[in-house]
Design a protein around this motif. Structure first.
Motif, PDB file in Angstrom:
ATOM      1  N   ASP A 408       1.039  -1.300   0.074  1.00  0.00           N
ATOM      2  CA  ASP A 408      -0.012   0.065   0.095  1.00  0.00           C
ATOM      3  C   ASP A 408       1.078   1.177   0.009  1.00  0.00           C
ATOM      4  OD1 ASP A 408      -1.812   2.085   0.446  1.00  0.00           O
ATOM      5  OD2 ASP A 408      -3.317   1.092   1.852  1.00  0.00           O
ATOM      6  N   LEU A 409       1.065   1.748  -1.154  1.00  0.00           N
ATOM      7  CA  LEU A 409       2.383   2.578  -1.361  1.00  0.00           C
ATOM      8  C   LEU A 409       1.964   4.025  -0.656  1.00  0.00           C
ATOM      9  CD1 LEU A 409       3.575   1.680  -4.885  1.00  0.00           C
ATOM     10  CD2 LEU A 409       4.696   1.007  -2.609  1.00  0.00           C
ATOM     11  N   SER A 410       0.834   4.405  -0.818  1.00  0.00           N
ATOM     12  CA  SER A 410       0.461   5.662  -0.067  1.00  0.00           C
ATOM     13  C   SER A 410       0.616   5.579   1.308  1.00  0.00           C
ATOM     14  CB  SER A 410      -1.175   6.208  -0.517  1.00  0.00           C
ATOM     15  OG  SER A 410      -2.187   5.140   0.229  1.00  0.00           O
ATOM     16  N   LYS A 411       0.339   4.397   1.942  1.00  0.00           N
ATOM     17  CA  LYS A 411       0.593   4.443   3.451  1.00  0.00           C
ATOM     18  C   LYS A 411       2.192   4.254   3.762  1.00  0.00           C
ATOM     19  CE  LYS A 411      -3.780   2.097   4.911  1.00  0.00           C
ATOM     20  NZ  LYS A 411      -4.407   1.013   5.648  1.00  0.00           N
ATOM     21  N   ALA A 412       2.917   3.525   2.573  1.00  0.00           N
ATOM     22  CA  ALA A 412       4.335   3.412   3.032  1.00  0.00           C
ATOM     23  C   ALA A 412       4.938   4.743   2.902  1.00  0.00           C
ATOM     24  CB  ALA A 412       4.864   2.479   1.833  1.00  0.00           C
ATOM     25  N   MET A 413       4.357   5.665   2.003  1.00  0.00           N
ATOM     26  CA  MET A 413       5.027   6.984   1.856  1.00  0.00           C
ATOM     27  C   MET A 413       4.701   7.691   3.180  1.00  0.00           C
ATOM     28  SD  MET A 413       6.983   8.935  -0.018  1.00  0.00           S
ATOM     29  CE  MET A 413       6.925   8.121  -1.269  1.00  0.00           C
ATOM     30  N   GLN A 414       3.503   7.585   3.803  1.00  0.00           N
ATOM     31  CA  GLN A 414       3.181   8.290   4.812  1.00  0.00           C
ATOM     32  C   GLN A 414       4.150   7.885   6.286  1.00  0.00           C
ATOM     33  OE1 GLN A 414      -0.911   7.840   5.904  1.00  0.00           O
ATOM     34  NE2 GLN A 414      -1.536   8.419   3.804  1.00  0.00           N
ATOM     35  N   HIS A 415       4.075   6.763   6.254  1.00  0.00           N
ATOM     36  CA  HIS A 415       5.191   6.275   7.256  1.00  0.00           C
ATOM     37  C   HIS A 415       6.916   6.573   7.280  1.00  0.00           C
ATOM     38  CE1 HIS A 415       2.063   4.178   9.651  1.00  0.00           C
ATOM     39  NE2 HIS A 415       1.600   3.636   8.683  1.00  0.00           N
ATOM     40  N   ILE A 416       7.092   6.382   5.957  1.00  0.00           N
ATOM     41  CA  ILE A 416       8.612   6.893   5.672  1.00  0.00           C
ATOM     42  C   ILE A 416       8.754   8.294   5.985  1.00  0.00           C
ATOM     43  CG2 ILE A 416       8.767   7.223   3.263  1.00  0.00           C
ATOM     44  CD1 ILE A 416      11.266   5.557   5.542  1.00  0.00           C
ATOM     45  N   ASP A 417       7.925   9.210   5.468  1.00  0.00           N
ATOM     46  CA  ASP A 417       7.906  10.693   5.990  1.00  0.00           C
ATOM     47  C   ASP A 417       7.964  10.835   7.291  1.00  0.00           C
ATOM     48  OD1 ASP A 417       8.140  11.309   3.032  1.00  0.00           O
ATOM     49  OD2 ASP A 417       6.150  11.391   2.828  1.00  0.00           O
ATOM     50  N   LYS A 418       7.059  10.314   8.107  1.00  0.00           N
ATOM     51  CA  LYS A 418       7.136  10.392   9.511  1.00  0.00           C
ATOM     52  C   LYS A 418       8.348  10.038  10.258  1.00  0.00           C
ATOM     53  CE  LYS A 418       4.908  11.080  13.434  1.00  0.00           C
ATOM     54  NZ  LYS A 418       4.449  12.308  14.058  1.00  0.00           N
ATOM     55  N   ALA A 419       8.693   8.910   9.643  1.00  0.00           N
ATOM     56  CA  ALA A 419      10.329   8.304  10.146  1.00  0.00           C
ATOM     57  C   ALA A 419      11.450   9.371   9.878  1.00  0.00           C
ATOM     58  CB  ALA A 419      10.452   7.011   9.441  1.00  0.00           C
ATOM     59  N   ILE A 420      11.282  10.028   8.694  1.00  0.00           N
ATOM     60  CA  ILE A 420      12.214  10.939   8.268  1.00  0.00           C
ATOM     61  C   ILE A 420      12.259  12.222   9.268  1.00  0.00           C
ATOM     62  CG2 ILE A 420      13.074  12.535   6.462  1.00  0.00           C
ATOM     63  CD1 ILE A 420      12.347  10.123   4.425  1.00  0.00           C
ATOM     64  N   SER A 421      10.800  12.618   9.366  1.00  0.00           N
ATOM     65  CA  SER A 421      10.686  13.851  10.433  1.00  0.00           C
ATOM     66  C   SER A 421      11.054  13.650  11.801  1.00  0.00           C
ATOM     67  CB  SER A 421       9.150  14.248  10.267  1.00  0.00           C
ATOM     68  OG  SER A 421       8.522  13.178  10.954  1.00  0.00           O
ATOM     69  N   LEU A 422      10.936  12.189  12.336  1.00  0.00           N
ATOM     70  CA  LEU A 422      11.430  11.874  13.553  1.00  0.00           C
ATOM     71  C   LEU A 422      13.031  11.539  13.738  1.00  0.00           C
ATOM     72  CD1 LEU A 422       8.694   9.586  14.603  1.00  0.00           C
ATOM     73  CD2 LEU A 422       8.781  12.021  15.501  1.00  0.00           C
ATOM     74  N   ASN A 423      13.726  11.525  12.548  1.00  0.00           N
ATOM     75  CA  ASN A 423      15.222  11.107  12.566  1.00  0.00           C
ATOM     76  C   ASN A 423      15.921  12.176  13.199  1.00  0.00           C
ATOM     77  OD1 ASN A 423      17.534   9.680  12.065  1.00  0.00           O
ATOM     78  ND2 ASN A 423      17.567  10.497   9.868  1.00  0.00           N
ATOM     79  N   PRO A 424      16.456  11.969  14.227  1.00  0.00           N
ATOM     80  CA  PRO A 424      17.405  12.961  14.944  1.00  0.00           C
ATOM     81  C   PRO A 424      18.822  13.135  14.081  1.00  0.00           C
ATOM     82  CG  PRO A 424      17.684  11.006  16.031  1.00  0.00           C
ATOM     83  CD  PRO A 424      16.704  10.926  15.174  1.00  0.00           C
ATOM     84  N   SER A 425      19.045  12.149  13.517  1.00  0.00           N
ATOM     85  CA  SER A 425      20.535  12.211  12.624  1.00  0.00           C
ATOM     86  C   SER A 425      20.240  12.644  11.275  1.00  0.00           C
ATOM     87  CB  SER A 425      20.969  10.835  12.596  1.00  0.00           C
ATOM     88  OG  SER A 425      22.516  10.877  11.974  1.00  0.00           O
ATOM     89  N   LYS A 426      21.395  13.797  10.804  1.00  0.00           N
ATOM     90  CA  LYS A 426      21.060  14.146   9.612  1.00  0.00           C
ATOM     91  C   LYS A 426      22.061  13.568   8.528  1.00  0.00           C
ATOM     92  CE  LYS A 426      18.029  17.116  10.970  1.00  0.00           C
ATOM     93  NZ  LYS A 426      16.512  16.793  10.332  1.00  0.00           N
TER      94      LYS A 426
END
Length: 755
Positions: A408-426
């Motif tokens: 379900d690629l739309s959900k996959a994109m939502q979750h990976i965007d959320k993970a990127i926003s939570l990622n403390p390491s650049k």
């Protein structure tokens, strides 16, 4: 090689010995001067002519070398040196059959020549002539029985020829010749007795193999091999209690080996399909999990056999532990379970439940340290473990919804965007790399390539993400960008730039991807060039084993040598060879069906142009072809001059005469070229349905009806519902009906019976 049949005066005989030394030391220029000095006084001396031919061949003058060697044979037909050199020349051009014939002539003239016998044995191993190899190795052993190598080599030859009892007997007789037992530090002896044990086991006499293994244990340096072989023998002999102890001892050495756990399960006679046994299995794995907080296998394996509520409880505990630790490979560890629909749904339900939690609960989660981090954490932060929890769960769900069994690629994109926003390491590119994968699966290779390049720029020193970025660029047909990306980690001084270095380093994945990209663009010449390069690399791997026929025996690495030979026999079932072969066959079929594609390919895929533009492009292509032909002739004339590019010793430098693959594209016999790829494909990858489909296409065009029928029947057996199967059956019958002459009766009988 220095057996002489034509007597030379003392001075010239000395010069001939120097000639041999110059050749061995690769002093080619000096060797030629020495040979010419002898031939000025003795112009028909065959041995000197033969040695000069050998040096000329080393300098790349193969045709001249063969002509001179034939003249040497005419002048000295009974010289074993001339025949030996003739064999070496054929070996250098990989014509091993003719080389073996020449060696046999040489042996008739000098039956005791150790050098000729050794070379012949290596050729027989290369050609898998094990029966002839046994005879040659036996002659070598009779000549020098004091060398262990000759005993071991004969045993290997007999083993590969299927005479296991004879191979064991040869090794046993050598051991009887030893006046005292070799020291424990003798690696060659250690490997030889282990090899002998493997032969006994392969013959099926496991009791004898186990008894022999126990007797040699103190002499073997490879302790792990001893323990693994003993456990295997005990299990196959159904000595359950001893086998259990053996596998438990192995698990103490390596608690992450799934094979050891499987062996222990069989030793305990526990069946995963039995409900009562599953309880015992779970208890067994729990006991191993409790021995160390760091082991993963004992916690992961129960998910393979647990079902229902028991599976959900264990999966919940496992996911909590892994996600709390921030292990990036958590999804990769469990995605195999997705083949079971119930388990897939259970894992999704658990992951969504975990997402609703703000932080890891105490249920199954590892204890945190004083600073808030968790032992073994990859992404845990000291400041905010709850942030790490949400990051891990979102990353898991992104991969879950991107996976083809739960996509379900739309959900996959939502979750990976959320993970990127939570990622403390650049500088951690992991999440951005997954986003690029989601974009690829959405059918947008351009955005996927850009996203992967953004991920690469987060860590310019990481070779893995650099390679991944180049792959995505090739999927978007960005050839120059991909080469430039790979060039960041290739040798700067490499001839041919990054692409030349990648070819020299036999980087088959890049060449395959690059070829497929050119094929998508309609640039068939460059595509064929890449696929031919992959084909040549596999040929090189086949030829590379030649040096190991003597080296492995000299070093005593016999078990590894036998494994290598068996691996080489199945080399071309490798997935990258399969991909390159399938693509090349498709191109050759296109060229056979429409020869005009040669011109279209040179126009770089101008199939969508208007009629006027096509004429302009065709005219331009003709001019470019004429220019390329003129340049090629000029280059050929330049190479024919005496001052051709060569190193300081006269050995010519390798140059690619057809860098764009134009000559490959202009072949007059595309179906014969396709057969070079098809034959090993059908032989070693018979379960590849696409290979069988293309095999039918090639054979039908060649009017080879029985092989075409064989491919058709194989494809129908592999997948009767494949869309090509019904179509090819119809075309096959139609082709038979349109034959100008009837088929031979026996062929017609076979076809009628099969259809």
């Amino acid at each position: 090689m220095a057996q002489k049949t034509q007597q030379l005066p003392t001075k010239e005989a000395t010069l001939f010995r120097h000639l041999l030394q110059d050749y061995e030391a690769k002093r080619h220029k000096k060797g030629l001067k020495t040979a010419d000095q002898i031939l000025r006084k003795h112009p028909t001396h065959g041995d000197t002519q033969a040695m000069k031919a050998l040096i000329l061949n080393a300098q790349g003058k193969t045709d001249e070398a063969f002509d001179l060697c034939k003249l040497a044979l005419k002048n000295a037909m009974k010289s074993n040196v001339c025949w030996h050199v003739y064999g070496l020349l054929y070996k250098s051009v990989k014509n091993y059959e003719e080389s073996i014939k020449a060696y046999r002539f040489a042996l008739k003239l000098d039956p005791e020549s150790i050098q000729i016998l050794r070379d012949l044995a290596q050729l027989q191993a290369q050609m898998r002539d094990y029966q002839g190899m046994v005879q040659t190795r036996r002659t070598l052993l009779q000549g020098k029985p004091q060398l262990r190598l000759n005993w071991t080599a004969l045993a290997v030859a007999m083993h590969l020829n299927g005479d296991l009892e004879g191979a064991e007997d040869v090794l046993h007789k050598f051991e009887e010749t030893l006046k005292q037992s070799p020291p424990k530090s003798d690696i060659e002896h250690s490997e030889a007795i282990l090899y002998k044990n493997a032969i006994i086991a392969e013959s099926g006499n496991l009791d004898k193999a186990l008894e022999h293994l126990n007797s040699i244990e103190r002499l073997v340096l490879d302790r792990t091999a001893i323990m693994e072989m003993r456990a295997d023998y005990l299990l196959r002999l159904k000595k359950r209690e001893e086998a259990e102890k053996a596998y438990r001892a192995l698990l103490e050495r390596n608690p992450e080996s799934h094979a050891y756990y499987q062996g222990l399960e069989q030793a305990l006679e526990l069946d995963r399909s039995n409900a009562d046994d599953r309880v015992k299995l779970l208890e067994m794995y729990r006991s191993y999990a409790e021995t160390s907080e760091r082991t993963d296998a004992s916690r992961r394996i129960p998910l393979d056999f647990l079902e229902g509520e028991a599976f959900q409880q264990h999966a919940d505990k496992y996911l909590r532990r892994m996600l709390a630790k921030g292990v990036p490979s958590t999804f990769a560890n469990v995605k195999q379970l997705y083949e079971d629909e119930a388990k897939k749904q259970a894992l999704e339900k658990i992951a969504l439940q975990l997402l609703s939690e703000d932080s890891p609960s105490s249920n199954g989660a590892p204890k945190e340290g004083a600073n808030g981090s968790v032992d073994g954490s990859h992404h845990a932060t000291k400041a905010d473990p709850a942030n790490t929890w949400q990051l891990s769960v979102n990353y898991f769900l992104a991969q879950h919804y991107d996976y083809h069994r739960s996509r379900d690629l739309s959900k996959a994109m939502q979750h990976i965007d959320k993970a990127i926003s939570l990622n403390p390491s650049k500088t951690d590119y992991t999440y951005h790399m997954t986003k690029a994968r989601v974009l690829k699966h959405q059918g947008d290779p351009a955005k996927a390539s850009t996203a992967m390049n953004d991920a690469r720029e987060m860590d310019l020193k990481d070779r893995y993400i650099n390679t991944k970025c180049a792959k995505y660029q090739l999927r978007n047909n960005e050839h120059d960008s991909a080469v430039a990306t790979m060039g960041l980690f290739t040798r700067k001084e490499a001839v041919g730039g990054p692409l030349g270095d990648l070819t020299d380093m036999q980087c088959v994945w890049f060449l395959t991807e690059d070829g497929e990209a050119y094929q998508r663009e309609g640039k068939l010449s460059l595509a064929l060039k890449r696929f031919k390069t992959v084909y040549d690399i596999f040929e090189t791997w086949t030829d590379d084993q030649f040096d190991f026929h003597h080296f492995s025996l000299r070093k005593g690495m016999v078990r590894a040598y036998v494994d290598m030979l068996r691996w080489e026999d199945r080399l071309r079932e490798h997935p990258f060879f399969t991909r390159a072969a399938l693509s090349a066959i498709k191109i050759y079929l296109m060229l056979h069906d429409d020869p005009k594609l040669v011109q279209q390919s040179q126009m770089n895929g101008s199939g969508d142009l208007s009629s006027a533009d096509k004429k302009k492009a065709a005219k331009k292509a003709r001019k470019e072809a004429e220019k390329a032909e003129a340049e090629k002739k000029a280059k050929t004339a330049k190479q024919a001059q005496p001052k051709a590019a060569a190193d300081e010793d006269g050995v010519p430098k390798k140059e690619d005469a057809d860098p764009d693959g134009l000559e490959l594209l202009k072949t007059d016999k595309p179906l014969e070229e396709a057969m070079k790829y098809l034959t090993p494909l059908l032989e070693l990858s018979p379960k590849n349905i696409e290979g069988q489909v293309l095999g039918f296409e090639v054979y039908l065009r060649r009017q080879k009806f029985l092989p075409a029928l064989k491919c058709l029947l194989a494809a129908r057996k592999l997948n009767p519902q494949h869309p090509k199967v019904a179509e090819q059956e119809t075309r096959f019958k139609a082709a038979l009906d349109k034959l100008p002459e009837p088929l031979p009766p026996k062929v017609k009988q076979v076809i009628d019976a099969s259809l």
